[in-house]
Design a protein around this motif. Structure first.
Motif, PDB file in Angstrom:
ATOM      1  N   GLU A  86     -25.566  91.504  96.956  1.00 43.24           N
ATOM      2  CA  GLU A  86     -25.769  91.303  98.389  1.00 43.24           C
ATOM      3  C   GLU A  86     -24.438  91.182  99.126  1.00 43.24           C
ATOM      4  O   GLU A  86     -24.333  91.593 100.284  1.00 43.24           O
ATOM      5  CB  GLU A  86     -26.618  90.046  98.622  1.00 43.24           C
ATOM      6  N   GLU A  87     -23.433  90.611  98.480  1.00 48.82           N
ATOM      7  CA  GLU A  87     -22.136  90.459  99.142  1.00 48.82           C
ATOM      8  C   GLU A  87     -21.501  91.823  99.405  1.00 48.82           C
ATOM      9  O   GLU A  87     -20.905  92.056 100.464  1.00 48.82           O
ATOM     10  CB  GLU A  87     -21.217  89.605  98.279  1.00 48.82           C
ATOM     11  N   ARG A 110     -23.335  93.327 102.290  1.00 50.05           N
ATOM     12  CA  ARG A 110     -22.966  92.673 103.534  1.00 50.05           C
ATOM     13  C   ARG A 110     -21.601  93.164 104.028  1.00 50.05           C
ATOM     14  O   ARG A 110     -21.417  93.461 105.212  1.00 50.05           O
ATOM     15  CB  ARG A 110     -22.927  91.169 103.289  1.00 50.05           C
ATOM     16  N   ASN A 111     -20.628  93.266 103.106  1.00 49.29           N
ATOM     17  CA  ASN A 111     -19.300  93.737 103.488  1.00 49.29           C
ATOM     18  C   ASN A 111     -19.335  95.187 103.959  1.00 49.29           C
ATOM     19  O   ASN A 111     -18.634  95.555 104.915  1.00 49.29           O
ATOM     20  CB  ASN A 111     -18.337  93.586 102.311  1.00 49.29           C
ATOM     21  N   ARG A 130     -21.931  96.753 105.309  1.00 48.54           N
ATOM     22  CA  ARG A 130     -22.552  96.757 106.644  1.00 48.54           C
ATOM     23  C   ARG A 130     -21.539  96.324 107.712  1.00 48.54           C
ATOM     24  O   ARG A 130     -21.489  96.885 108.806  1.00 48.54           O
ATOM     25  CB  ARG A 130     -23.762  95.827 106.660  1.00 48.54           C
ATOM     26  N   ARG A 131     -20.751  95.301 107.372  1.00 45.48           N
ATOM     27  CA  ARG A 131     -19.761  94.803 108.342  1.00 45.48           C
ATOM     28  C   ARG A 131     -18.731  95.878 108.663  1.00 45.48           C
ATOM     29  O   ARG A 131     -18.417  96.119 109.831  1.00 45.48           O
ATOM     30  CB  ARG A 131     -19.069  93.565 107.773  1.00 45.48           C
ATOM     31  N   ASP A 155     -25.048  92.042 116.166  1.00 45.42           N
ATOM     32  CA  ASP A 155     -25.293  92.393 114.764  1.00 45.42           C
ATOM     33  C   ASP A 155     -24.103  92.024 113.887  1.00 45.42           C
ATOM     34  O   ASP A 155     -24.257  91.498 112.776  1.00 45.42           O
ATOM     35  CB  ASP A 155     -25.558  93.897 114.634  1.00 45.42           C
ATOM     36  N   LEU A 211     -23.802  89.499 110.643  1.00 46.11           N
ATOM     37  CA  LEU A 211     -23.351  89.924 109.324  1.00 46.11           C
ATOM     38  C   LEU A 211     -22.179  89.094 108.822  1.00 46.11           C
ATOM     39  O   LEU A 211     -22.073  88.815 107.640  1.00 46.11           O
ATOM     40  CB  LEU A 211     -22.954  91.407 109.355  1.00 46.11           C
ATOM     41  N   ARG A 263     -23.931  83.576 108.499  1.00 48.24           N
ATOM     42  CA  ARG A 263     -25.058  83.460 107.582  1.00 48.24           C
ATOM     43  C   ARG A 263     -26.377  83.304 108.333  1.00 48.24           C
ATOM     44  O   ARG A 263     -27.372  82.899 107.752  1.00 48.24           O
ATOM     45  CB  ARG A 263     -24.859  82.245 106.653  1.00 48.24           C
ATOM     46  N   PRO A 320     -30.412  88.072 111.152  1.00 42.90           N
ATOM     47  CA  PRO A 320     -29.887  89.238 111.874  1.00 42.90           C
ATOM     48  C   PRO A 320     -30.240  89.183 113.357  1.00 42.90           C
ATOM     49  O   PRO A 320     -31.239  88.592 113.766  1.00 42.90           O
ATOM     50  CB  PRO A 320     -30.587  90.424 111.187  1.00 42.90           C
ATOM     51  N   THR A 335     -25.054 101.067  96.433  1.00 41.42           N
ATOM     52  CA  THR A 335     -24.859 100.480  97.756  1.00 41.42           C
ATOM     53  C   THR A 335     -24.933 101.549  98.830  1.00 41.42           C
ATOM     54  O   THR A 335     -25.568 101.352  99.884  1.00 41.42           O
ATOM     55  CB  THR A 335     -23.507  99.753  97.808  1.00 41.42           C
TER      56      THR A 335
END
Length: 540
Positions: A426-427, A430-431, A433-434, A475, A479, A482, A485, A524
Motif C-alpha cells: 500500500e505504501e 500511495r507514493n 499516486r502522490r 486529493d 494521499l 492518512r 480520500p 503497481t
C-alpha cells in the motif's frame, strides 16, 4: 446431456461455488472439487468424458497466456535467479526423486510414466495459495510464487511432454533430450513472443489509420494464445512456452497509452475467462473423481491395491513433494544468506525454517496438473496406456492433499513470521499516486497561469480550471496524510471533463515514467492504470 446444457450447468456451478465460498469456510478450489463430485453422484449423475487432446488445447493455452500476462516483471528481474532455480532446478529434482519414488511405490506404473507423473506434479498454482492466504503472504513470496508458477507451468509441462514421449516410444537419451529441450524452448518463446509483437504492431498500424476497433482487437487477443500454441506445436516447438511468451509480450502492449476502452474490455474478458477456466478445471476434477477412483481401483486390483493403499501412496507422494520443496528452499536461502554475509550485506530477518515451511505448504498443485495428467493418451497403439488410471488418480489426490496442506499450513505458519517480514504494498501505491497527482497539479498550475487564446472566450474557463486544481490539491492532501480520500470532483460541465481527461493523461504518463525508471513494479502500474482507466471511463 447435450454439450450446450452441460456448458450452462458447469458455468452456473462455477458461479454458485463463488457464492458458497463466502458462506462455507473452505478454499474455493476444494469447494469446487466437492461440488463437482456431488454433481457426479446420484440423483444428479452428471458424467463428462473428456478427450485428452481437446482438454489440453482448450485449457492450457489461455491459462498459461494469462500467467505470462500477470507475472510481475520487476520482481522477475530482481529475483529471477530464485525463480529460475525454483522452476528449473527444483522441477528437475522433483522429476528425478519423485519419479523413482513413484515407480518404487507402484511398479505397475513404468519408470518413464512415473517420471511423466512427477513432471506434471511439479507445477504449482499460485492463485490457489494466494486465495488461501487472503493477502497475508509477504509480498516478495507472493511475487515469487507467481513467477515460479508461470515458469514451472512451462518447464513442468515440457518435461512432462518429453517423459510421456519416452513412455510411448520406449527410448530416451539425455543428451538428445537436453539439446531438443533448448531448441523447442527457444523456438516456442520466439514464435509466441514474435506473434504477440506482430499483433501489437498491427494494432498500432490500424490505430494510426483510423481502422482500429476495440472489440475486434480483443477478439484477436482471445484467439492469440491458441494461435501461439498451435503454430509452435505445428512447427515442432513448445506450444506451452509460446503461450507464456505471448502473454508476457502482450501485457506490455496492453498497457500502452492508447484506447482506454480496449484495456478495460480486454482486462474484464481475461479476468472472467481466468475465473471461469480455473473453476471449470476444478469442477471437472470433481466430476471425474468417482470415475477416477473406480478406474484406479480396477487398474490396481491385479496388484492387490485397495482404496486405502492408493490414498496412502498419494499421501506419501505429497509428503515427499513437501519435503523436497522445504529442503530446496532452505538450502537456496541458506547459501544466498551466506553469500550476502560474506559480502557484508544484511540477511533476511525471517527465520529460514519458517520461510522454508511457508514455501513448502504454499506449493499447491492445481489446474495445470489436472489438465496435463488428463492429456495422457488412453492407448499406445492398440494397447491401453500402462498405469494411466493410477496416474490420474494419484495426480487428483495430490492436488486435493496439497490444497488441504495449503489451507491448513499457510495460516498456521504465517503466525510465526515477524511483522516486519511483510512488505507494505500500500505504501508503494500511495507514493505512486502522490507522484502522479503532483505531475497533474504542476500541469494544471502552468495551464491556469497561461490559458490558451481559444479558451478566453469560454465563460468561467479560469474558474473551472481553478476548481479542478483545487480538487486535485484536496486529493493530494488526502494521499500525503492518512485521512479519507477527498470527495469526488464534479464532472457536470464539458470543459471540466476535458481538463480532467487531460490531467488523467498526465498522471498516466507519470506512472509510465515511474515504471520505466524502476521506481514501481508492473503490479503497481497495472493497479493504478486500472484506476485511471475506470476514472476516464466514468467521464465518458
Amino acid at each position: 446431456m447435450n454439450i450446450l446444457n452441460l456448458a450452462f450447468l458447469l458455468l452456473l456451478a462455477v458461479g454458485l461455488s463463488r457464492v458458497l465460498a463466502r458462506v462455507v469456510r473452505l478454499p474455493l478450489p476444494i469447494l469446487q472439487i466437492l461440488l463437482g463430485s456431488l454433481l457426479a453422484l446420484p440423483p444428479f449423475g452428471l458424467e463428462v468424458r473428456l478427450d485428452p487432446e481437446v482438454f489440453m488445447l482448450l485449457f492450457i493455452p489461455p491459462l498459461l497466456f494469462y500467467d505470462g500476462w500477470k507475472i510481475p516483471k520487476r520482481e522477475f528481474t530482481e529475483h529471477g535467479t530464485e525463480m529460475l532455480a525454483m522452476s528449473l532446478l527444483l522441477v528437475l529434482l522433483v522429476v528425478v526423486l519423485a519419479g523413482y519414488f513413484i515407480h518404487w511405490l507402484l511398479p505397475d506404473i513404468p519408470l518413464a510414466a512415473s517420471f511423466a507423473l512427477a513432471a506434471i506434479l511439479s507445477p504449482t498454482d499460485a492463485l490457489a495459495v494466494i486465495a488461501i492466504a487472503q493477502g497475508r503472504l509477504p509480498r516478495h513470496m507472493a511475487h515469487q510464487l507467481e513467477g515460479e508458477a508461470m515458469l514451472n507451468d512451462a518447464t513442468g509441462l515440457v518435461s512432462f511432454k518429453f517423459a510421456l514421449a519416452a513412455a510411448i516410444t520406449g527410448s530416451f537419451s539425455l543428451a538428445s533430450v537436453s539439446a531438443e529441450f533448448l531448441l523447442v524452448a527457444f523456438g516456442g518463446v520466439l514464435i509466441g513472443g514474435g506473434l504477440s509483437w506482430l499483433v501489437g504492431k498491427a494494432k498500432q498500424w490500424m490505430t494510426a489509420r483510423q481502422l482500429y476497433d476495440p472489440a475486434t482487437y480483443v477478439m484477436t487477443i482471445l484467439l492469440l494464445p491458441f494461435a501461439a500454441f498451435y503454430l509452435a506445436e505445428h512447427a515442432g516447438m513448445s506450444g506451452i512456452l509460446s503461450a507464456v511468451a505471448a502473454g508476457m509480450v502482450q501485457s506490455r502492449v496492453n498497457m500502452l497509452p492508447v484506447k482506454t476502452s480496449t484495456r478495460i474490455l480486454n482486462r474484464s474478458l481475461w479476468e472472467m475467462l481466468d475465473y471461469s477456466f480455473n473453476g471449470l478445471v476444478f469442477l471437472l476434477l470433481g466430476l471425474q473423481f468417482p470415475r477416477i477412483v473406480e478406474g484406479a481401483l480396477n487398474g490396481s486390483q491385479a496388484a492387490g491395491h485397495g482404496l486405502p493403499g492408493l490414498v496412502f501412496h498419494a499421501l506419501a507422494i505429497t509428503l515427499l513433494l513437501l519435503a523436497v520443496r522445504f529442503a530446496f528452499v532452505y538450502a537456496y536461502h541458506w547459501s544466498a544468506g551466506y553469500r550476502r554475509r560474506r559480502h557484508g550485506q544484511a540477511a533476511p530477518d525471517a527465520p529460514l525454517p519458517v520461510l522454508s515451511a511457508l514455501s513448502a505448504v504454499a506449493g499447491v498443485r492445481g489446474a495445470i496438473t489436472l489438465a496435463g495428467v488428463l492429456s495422457v493418451p488412453l492407448t499406445i497403439g492398440d494397447t491401453p496406456f500402462p498405469g494411466r488410471e493410477l496416474m490420474v488418480f494419484l495426480a487428483a489426490a495430490v492436488i486435493v492433499l496439497s490444497l488441504l496442506a495449503g489451507a491448513l499450513g499457510v495460516p498456521y505458519v504465517l503466525r510465526f513470521l515477524p511483522q516486519g517480514a511483510a512488505e507494505d504494498h500500500e505504501e508503494e501505491l500511495r507514493n505512486a499516486r502522490r507522484r502522479a497527482t503532483e505531475a497533474a497539479v504542476a500541469w494544471l498550475e502552468a495551464r491556469t497561469q497561461a490559458t490558451p487564446d481559444n479558451e478566453t472566450a469560454v465563460p468561467r474557463g479560469q474558474e473551472v480550471a481553478a476548481r479542478v486544481l483545487e480538487s486535485y490539491r484536496l486529493d493530494l492532501a488526502a494521499l500525503v496524510g492518512r485521512d479519507e480520500p477527498a470527495r469526488q470532483a464534479r464532472r457536470s460541465q464539458l470543459l471540466e471533463a476535458t481538463i480532467r481527461l487531460d490531467a488523467i493523461a498526465i498522471r498516466r504518463k507519470a506512472l509510465y515514467r515511474l515504471r520505466k525508471h524502476g521506481e514501481i513494479d508492473d503490479q503497481t502500474l497495472q493497479t493504478l492504470i486500472r484506476e485511471l482507466d475506470y476514472e476516464e471511463a466514468a467521464l465518458g
